[in-house]
Design a protein around this motif. Structure first.
Motif: not given
Length: 414
Positions: A224-238, A309-310
C-alpha cells in the motif's frame, strides 16, 4: 424583479404640473403621451414577469481551463414580443460572450449558449442570471434568477510515471517491473536467450531470427502507498515572515498538482492508496476511483497559522503501517522536529519518500531555467540538504525540488 422609472416619474410630474398651470391642446397631448408610456410600462412589466428562465451546465465537474457550455433557456409566456439583454453573473470572469441580446416572439422558447472556464480549482458559484429590458421612453426592467448549481473544478495534474513504491507483497494480476512473481498470462517482451528455462523459448520467433529467443513475462507485487500532503507552514518556520506566507500559497497549488499526478498514475495501476491532506482541516480518502481523490484535492486549502501538526498526524498513523507499505510525504519544508518521526516511520515500512518543494516544479512542456539552486533556495532550505544526508543514511529519501526540475526528473532521481 426590479425596475427603474425615476425619469418617467419626473416626466409625469412635470407634465401634470404644466397641465395645471398652462392647460392647452398641446399639454393635453403631452399627458396622452405620458399615459401611453405608462401603459407600455405596465405591459412590458407583465411580459417580463411571465418570462421563464431555466439553465443547464454541460458539466458540473471540470478541470482547470476546461471550456464547457453554460446554457440558458428563456420562454416568453405572453402575447407580445420583447427584446432582452441576457447577462450571466459577473462572478464568471471567464465567460464568452459576456452578454447576448435576444428577441423573444410571443410564446417562443430560445436557448442561449455561453462558454465558461475556471482558472483555479475549488467549488465555484455560478451566481445569477440577469435579463434586462430598457427603452428610451424612460424606464428599465431587471429580472434575475439565482443559479443554485455549483461547479467543482478539479485540480490540474501533470502526467508523470511514479514507479518508486516498494514492491514486496505478492498480489496476482498486478503488473510491475520488479521480478518477484511472474504473471505467465501476460507476455511483456521477447528477448535473446540467456540461461532461462527451456520452456521459455519461443521456437517460431527463434527460427525467424536464427537465434534462441525467450518470452519475458510481466511481474506482479505491491504494497500500500500512504501519502501525506502538508499544505500548512510547519512548526519551526517563522510564520509571520512575508516570504514564507507568500510562498506557501504558491507551494499549495504545486503540491496538489504533484499529488493529483501521483494519485492518477497509481489508481490507473489499481494501486491501494491512502491519501491524507493536512490543511485547514484533515482530509482522508481511500477509494478505487481516482475522481474521488480529485474531489478531495479540489476542496483542500492550507493555512499559515494552522494548529494541525504533521508530526502528530504521522505518529497517529504509524501503528497502521506494515513493512510492505510505502510512505510519501509532500511538504514546503522539513524542520528538525520531524526527523525522529521519519526515522520511526521508516522502521515500520519499506520506503519513505519526502518531496520538499518550496518553489514548485517545472512543467514538462516548459524549457529549463537558467538558475543556481544555491542562489534561489533560502538558508532554511539549504540547511535541509545537509539533514537529507543523515536521512538518506537511514534509507529515507529526501528530494529538495527546484523550480527547474520536472516531476519526471524528480521521480527518476529517487
Amino acid at each position: 424583479m426590479r425596475y427603474k422609472i425615476k425619469g418617467l416619474v419626473w416626466y409625469s410630474v412635470i407634465g401634470v404640473t404644466i397641465n395645471i398651470f398652462y392647460f392647452s391642446n398641446y399639454t393635453l397631448l403631452l399627458l396622452a403621451l405620458l399615459g401611453y408610456i405608462w401603459y407600455d410600462f405596465f405591459r412590458k412589466k407583465a411580459i417580463i414577469e411571465n418570462i421563464e428562465i431555466e439553465y443547464k451546465l454541460e458539466y458540473e465537474k471540470a478541470f482547470i481551463d476546461e471550456i464547457f457550455e453554460y446554457r440558458i433557456y428563456l420562454k416568453n409566456n405572453s402575447n407580445d414580443g420583447i427584446l432582452l439583454l441576457v447577462s450571466p453573473s459577473n462572478l464568471l470572469q471567464r465567460i464568452r460572450p459576456l452578454n447576448q441580446k435576444v428577441y423573444l416572439e410571443p410564446g417562443e422558447r430560445k436557448k442561449l449558449i455561453f462558454n465558461i472556464s475556471f482558472g483555479t480549482r475549488g467549488i465555484k458559484d455560478i451566481g445569477r442570471i440577469s435579463i434586462k429590458y430598457n427603452t428610451s421612453l424612460g424606464f428599465e426592467f431587471w429580472k434575475t434568477k439565482i443559479v443554485e448549481k455549483k461547479v467543482e473544478v478539479l485540480p490540474e495534474f501533470i502526467y508523470s510515471e511514479f514507479n518508486k513504491e516498494s514492491l514486496k507483497k505478492l498480489l496476482p494480476a498486478q503488473k510491475s517491473n520488479i521480478r518477484v512473481l511472474e504473471d505467465v498470462t501476460y507476455v511483456e517482451n521477447i528477448d535473446e536467450y540467456n540461461n532461462e528455462p527451456l520452456n521459455r523459448i519461443n521456437w517460431k520467433i527463434s527460427a525467424k531470427y536464427d537465434r534462441l529467443m525467450v518470452k519475458k513475462y510481466a511481474h506482479t507485487s505491491t504494497g500500500q502507498v500512504y501519502m501525506f500532503v502538508d499544505l500548512n507552514l510547519p512548526d519551526g518556520i517563522p510564520k509571520e515572515n512575508i516570504f514564507w506566507k507568500n510562498e506557501r500559497k504558491v507551494y499549495e497549488e504545486y503540491a496538489l498538482k504533484a499529488t493529483a499526478s501521483i494519485v492518477k498514475y497509481q489508481k490507473e495501476k489499481y494501486q491501494d492508496l491512502n491519501l491524507v491532506i493536512l490543511g485547514k482541516e484533515i482530509k482522508k480518502i481511500s477509494s478505487n476511483d481516482w475522481v474521488e481523490y480529485f474531489d478531495t484535492i479540489a476542496s483542500a486549502y492550507g493555512d499559515n497559522n494552522s494548529d494541525i501538526n504533521l508530526e502528530k498526524v504521522l505518529e497517529s498513523e504509524i501503528p497502521y503501517l506494515t513493512f510492505e507499505d510505502t510512505v510519501i510525504i509532500i511538504s514546503i519544508h522539513l524542520t528538525d522536529e520531524i526527523i525522529p518521526y521519519l526515522i520511526k516511520m521508516r522502521s515500520k515500512v519499506s520506503k519513505v519518500i519526502v518531496l520538499v518543494m518550496p518553489y514548485g516544479f517545472r512543467v514538462e512542456t516548459e524549457g529549463k531555467l537558467d538558475v543556481n539552486n544555491q542562489e534561489i533556495f533560502r538558508v532554511e532550505a539549504i540547511e535541509l540538504e545537509k539533514k537529507a544526508v543523515l536521512l538518506e543514511e537511514n534509507h529515507i529519501i529526501v528530494r529538495l525540488v527546484s523550480p527547474d526540475d520536472s516531476l519526471t526528473e524528480v521521480f527518476s532521481s529517487i
